[in-house]
Enzyme design. Sequence first.
Site, PDB file in Angstrom:
ATOM      1  N   THR A  46       0.828  -1.207   0.000  1.00 35.67           N
ATOM      2  CA  THR A  46       0.000   0.000   0.000  1.00 35.67           C
ATOM      3  C   THR A  46       0.861   1.254   0.000  1.00 35.67           C
ATOM      4  O   THR A  46       0.610   2.196  -0.761  1.00 35.67           O
ATOM      5  CB  THR A  46      -0.906   0.009   1.245  1.00 35.67           C
ATOM      6  OG1 THR A  46      -1.672  -1.183   1.277  1.00 35.67           O
ATOM      7  CG2 THR A  46      -1.829   1.219   1.231  1.00 35.67           C
ATOM      8  N   THR A  47       1.893   1.269   0.838  1.00 43.68           N
ATOM      9  CA  THR A  47       2.756   2.439   0.969  1.00 43.68           C
ATOM     10  C   THR A  47       3.552   2.685  -0.305  1.00 43.68           C
ATOM     11  O   THR A  47       3.987   3.812  -0.565  1.00 43.68           O
ATOM     12  CB  THR A  47       3.702   2.259   2.172  1.00 43.68           C
ATOM     13  OG1 THR A  47       2.904   2.007   3.341  1.00 43.68           O
ATOM     14  CG2 THR A  47       4.551   3.487   2.418  1.00 43.68           C
ATOM     15  N   TYR A 109     -13.173  -3.760  -1.472  1.00 45.26           N
ATOM     16  CA  TYR A 109     -14.346  -3.258  -2.199  1.00 45.26           C
ATOM     17  C   TYR A 109     -15.465  -4.283  -2.343  1.00 45.26           C
ATOM     18  O   TYR A 109     -16.632  -3.982  -2.090  1.00 45.26           O
ATOM     19  CB  TYR A 109     -13.958  -2.721  -3.594  1.00 45.26           C
ATOM     20  CG  TYR A 109     -15.101  -2.019  -4.296  1.00 45.26           C
ATOM     21  CD1 TYR A 109     -15.490  -0.740  -3.907  1.00 45.26           C
ATOM     22  CD2 TYR A 109     -15.815  -2.644  -5.316  1.00 45.26           C
ATOM     23  CE1 TYR A 109     -16.551  -0.096  -4.526  1.00 45.26           C
ATOM     24  CE2 TYR A 109     -16.876  -2.024  -5.939  1.00 45.26           C
ATOM     25  CZ  TYR A 109     -17.242  -0.744  -5.543  1.00 45.26           C
ATOM     26  OH  TYR A 109     -18.293  -0.112  -6.150  1.00 45.26           O
ATOM     27  N   TYR A 135      -2.544 -10.253   4.587  1.00 44.89           N
ATOM     28  CA  TYR A 135      -2.562  -8.834   4.977  1.00 44.89           C
ATOM     29  C   TYR A 135      -4.000  -8.421   5.237  1.00 44.89           C
ATOM     30  O   TYR A 135      -4.812  -8.344   4.317  1.00 44.89           O
ATOM     31  CB  TYR A 135      -1.927  -7.996   3.872  1.00 44.89           C
ATOM     32  CG  TYR A 135      -1.850  -6.510   4.121  1.00 44.89           C
ATOM     33  CD1 TYR A 135      -1.992  -5.953   5.393  1.00 44.89           C
ATOM     34  CD2 TYR A 135      -1.618  -5.641   3.061  1.00 44.89           C
ATOM     35  CE1 TYR A 135      -1.912  -4.588   5.599  1.00 44.89           C
ATOM     36  CE2 TYR A 135      -1.530  -4.271   3.252  1.00 44.89           C
ATOM     37  CZ  TYR A 135      -1.677  -3.746   4.522  1.00 44.89           C
ATOM     38  OH  TYR A 135      -1.588  -2.381   4.711  1.00 44.89           O
ATOM     39  N   ARG A 140      -8.926  -0.120   4.963  1.00 49.15           N
ATOM     40  CA  ARG A 140      -8.800   0.107   3.522  1.00 49.15           C
ATOM     41  C   ARG A 140      -9.679  -0.828   2.706  1.00 49.15           C
ATOM     42  O   ARG A 140     -10.154  -0.462   1.632  1.00 49.15           O
ATOM     43  CB  ARG A 140      -7.339  -0.054   3.081  1.00 49.15           C
ATOM     44  CG  ARG A 140      -6.432   1.073   3.552  1.00 49.15           C
ATOM     45  CD  ARG A 140      -5.021   0.888   3.006  1.00 49.15           C
ATOM     46  NE  ARG A 140      -4.125   1.955   3.434  1.00 49.15           N
ATOM     47  CZ  ARG A 140      -3.964   3.115   2.820  1.00 49.15           C
ATOM     48  NH1 ARG A 140      -4.674   3.368   1.731  1.00 49.15           N
ATOM     49  NH2 ARG A 140      -3.123   4.022   3.274  1.00 49.15           N
ATOM     50  N   LYS A 164       0.064 -10.078   8.370  1.00 46.68           N
ATOM     51  CA  LYS A 164       0.259  -8.672   8.714  1.00 46.68           C
ATOM     52  C   LYS A 164      -1.108  -8.155   9.128  1.00 46.68           C
ATOM     53  O   LYS A 164      -1.993  -7.950   8.302  1.00 46.68           O
ATOM     54  CB  LYS A 164       0.806  -7.872   7.534  1.00 46.68           C
ATOM     55  CG  LYS A 164       0.948  -6.378   7.833  1.00 46.68           C
ATOM     56  CD  LYS A 164       1.344  -5.575   6.604  1.00 46.68           C
ATOM     57  CE  LYS A 164       1.392  -4.082   6.918  1.00 46.68           C
ATOM     58  NZ  LYS A 164       1.674  -3.258   5.719  1.00 46.68           N
ATOM     59  N   ILE A 206       5.546  -5.021   9.882  1.00 46.84           N
ATOM     60  CA  ILE A 206       5.838  -4.444   8.565  1.00 46.84           C
ATOM     61  C   ILE A 206       5.459  -2.985   8.686  1.00 46.84           C
ATOM     62  O   ILE A 206       4.289  -2.629   8.783  1.00 46.84           O
ATOM     63  CB  ILE A 206       5.081  -5.155   7.441  1.00 46.84           C
ATOM     64  CG1 ILE A 206       5.560  -6.612   7.331  1.00 46.84           C
ATOM     65  CG2 ILE A 206       5.289  -4.428   6.111  1.00 46.84           C
ATOM     66  CD1 ILE A 206       4.854  -7.438   6.286  1.00 46.84           C
TER      67      ILE A 206
END
Length: 292
Positions: A46-47, A109, A135, A140, A164, A206
């Site tokens: 994501t980052t 989504y 993850y 999000r 994560k 992480i």
Amino acid sequence: MTQFIGTGVALITPFNKDLSIDFDALERLVEHNIKNGTEYLVISGTTGESVTVTPNEKKELVKFISKVNNKRLPLVLGIGGNNTAAIINEIEATDFSDIDAILSVSPYYSKPTQEGIYQHFKAIAEVSPKPIILYNVPGRTASNVTPETTLRLARDFNNIIAVKEAGNNVHQYLELLRNKPKDFLVLSGDDDLALSVALAGGSGVISVIGQALPKDFSEMIRLGIKGNAKEAYKLHFKLMPITGLIFSENNPAGIKAVLNELKISDCYVRLPLVEATNKLKIDIAEALKVFV
């Protein structure tokens, strides 16, 4: 999987003013982490603004980081999404020569049921040539992966080695730690909770802020894993202000402002993200003074 115990960092993708990838800055960032105690690197999370990085750019990132890293640290590659078939196709088309594990985000989504989440990761586990780190980031994805689903996957598939967990939910962390298989790794995806998770029996983090301040952050996590709370919390309190600031507007605009202040990379992000406000940049510069 001891190579994923400690601090992994979710690398940004640095951009030039024209929003092309800034490979010089990326090299500085990778070297900064290797030299200052980071245990492993995560590419295209994501980052790393993975949703606005093209497939060809992603290949270029993997190739470049692998070359700079030169097998000094383990590498984890983000491959996830809400189209299970497309993820399988990507896995089958990816060269994993320099990659040690996959980080795969829960479907976003679509908001699948827990059974849908299980079947999604089952399909990925059955084709993946590399270990998988689940993850969970419900803020999000709009869909939480419950501890029961995570642990069901951990027990059913030997190549699902870790999660994560980024729900910012202490109870959920503790449920995972209480009931996990012996060798399954619970990794914090919340920088502000990472030390608490390590002290409770977690295997590390992480991190986002860790890539900017790897020396202090990775030492804090190592102390936490060893159960040295007194010394670890000294570093936690030192890191608290800057950790809070980087998430106050959006990620990765905040961490990019930090890295810009440290002369590692610029602040540029791709739309729909916008770079940090001037006020946040000023606050970050002030908070970084304790690290000089």
